[in-house]
Design an enzyme around this catalytic site. Structure first.
Site, PDB file in Angstrom:
ATOM      1  N   ASP A   1     -52.224  28.552 -14.052  1.00  0.00           N
ATOM      2  CA  ASP A   1     -52.716  27.107 -13.914  1.00  0.00           C
ATOM      3  C   ASP A   1     -52.044  26.672 -12.423  1.00  0.00           C
ATOM      4  O   ASP A   1     -51.307  26.898 -12.128  1.00  0.00           O
ATOM      5  CB  ASP A   1     -51.588  26.285 -15.052  1.00  0.00           C
ATOM      6  CG  ASP A   1     -52.369  26.692 -16.359  1.00  0.00           C
ATOM      7  OD1 ASP A   1     -53.265  26.904 -16.438  1.00  0.00           O
ATOM      8  OD2 ASP A   1     -51.506  26.335 -17.126  1.00  0.00           O
TER       9      ASP A   1
ATOM     10  N   ASP B   1     -59.698  23.579 -26.001  1.00  0.00           N
ATOM     11  CA  ASP B   1     -58.142  23.152 -26.395  1.00  0.00           C
ATOM     12  C   ASP B   1     -58.129  22.532 -27.704  1.00  0.00           C
ATOM     13  O   ASP B   1     -58.628  21.523 -27.724  1.00  0.00           O
ATOM     14  CB  ASP B   1     -57.659  22.168 -25.166  1.00  0.00           C
ATOM     15  CG  ASP B   1     -57.489  22.834 -23.789  1.00  0.00           C
ATOM     16  OD1 ASP B   1     -57.101  23.964 -23.794  1.00  0.00           O
ATOM     17  OD2 ASP B   1     -57.749  22.304 -22.860  1.00  0.00           O
TER      18      ASP B   1
END
Length: 263
Positions: A22, A141
């Protein structure tokens, strides 16, 4: 060494182990459920480390909101592609086929789409038609919810809950041209309690394309069950960034469990 008979349709192929980085403002960050992000290092250095350890692919997720830092992400991808010779998937903030074109030109091999595809599902087909289905990775997600499948899609890094059934959306996206599913459990993300095996199995049953299991890896014995549940690849972040395990450790555990891995 034979793969487990309970594995997904690509069981005869080697299981892929994929570190996820990330990236915010040019740095790798880590957190739990996308919150309380902490610096975890330089993305190019970490990418090279994981490549040298034997990673099969790398995934970059741009978690930065600003246009200024977006340009930094192109630089990160370009610098990584010069030193790392395995497939690179890049996601986060991709809103158009032109965004995809620029990332591919920077050195990415596959592109993850998430919130923008939910807002405008035609984006999936536009990417697949222009660049090929193999380029388009649907990133999901997902959290538990009151839908037919029991799983709900979230957007904006897991912060916004929708009423969309996750399995139905995955099936639709594959029909539109998505070539791979990156399935991240928001409930398990960063907890190190193990992958959501029910979620993995539900996605495997709904899709003919490869499934990447993400969210929850914390012990070496967490990885093989995800493959046995139907995943073709496993993705993790914090266990690698913290040096808890190396890529080789994970591949060793998978091999010990009867899975085929690249050495």
């Amino acid at each position: 060494m034979a793969a487990s008979a309970a594995s997904g349709p690509s069981a005869q192929l080697a299981v892929r182990v994929i570190p996820c980085l990330d990236v915010a403002a040019g740095r790798v960050v880590k957190g739990v459920n996308f919150l309380d992000l902490q610096d975890a290092g330089d993305p190019v250095e970490l990418a090279r480390l994981y490549y040298e350890q034997g990673a099969d692919e790398l995934t970059f997720l741009d978690v930065t909101a600003t246009v200024e830092d977006r340009s930094t992400m192109y630089d990160v991808v370009s610098a990584t592609a010069e030193q790392v010779f395995i497939p690179l998937t890049v996601g986060g903030g991709v809103r158009s086929a032109d965004d995809v074109a620029r990332l591919l030109a920077s050195g990415a091999d596959k592109i993850g789409v998430n919130s923008a595809a939910i807002a405008r599902p035609d984006l999936v087909g536009e990417i697949a038609d222009r660049f090929g289905a193999q380029v388009c990775v649907l990133s999901l997600d997902i959290t538990r919810g009151d839908t037919e499948s029991g799983f709900v899609v979230t957007t904006h890094g897991g912060r916004t809950r929708t009423t969309i059934d996750a399995v139905a959306w995955a099936r639709e996206a594959v029909e539109r041209g998505a070539g791979e599913l990156l399935v991240n459990s928001i409930d398990a993300d960063g907890t190190r309690d193990g992958f959501d095996l029910e979620l993995v199995a539900a996605m495997r049953a709904a899709s003919r394309v490869p499934v990447i299991a993400s969210g929850g890896a914390g012990e070496l014995d967490h990885f093989a069950p995800a493959i046995e549940a139907g995943a073709d690849a496993v993705l993790a972040a914090s266990v690698f960034h913290s040096r808890r395990f190396t890529i080789g450790d994970v591949k060793g555990a998978l091999a010990d469990a009867g899975q085929v891995v690249r050495r």
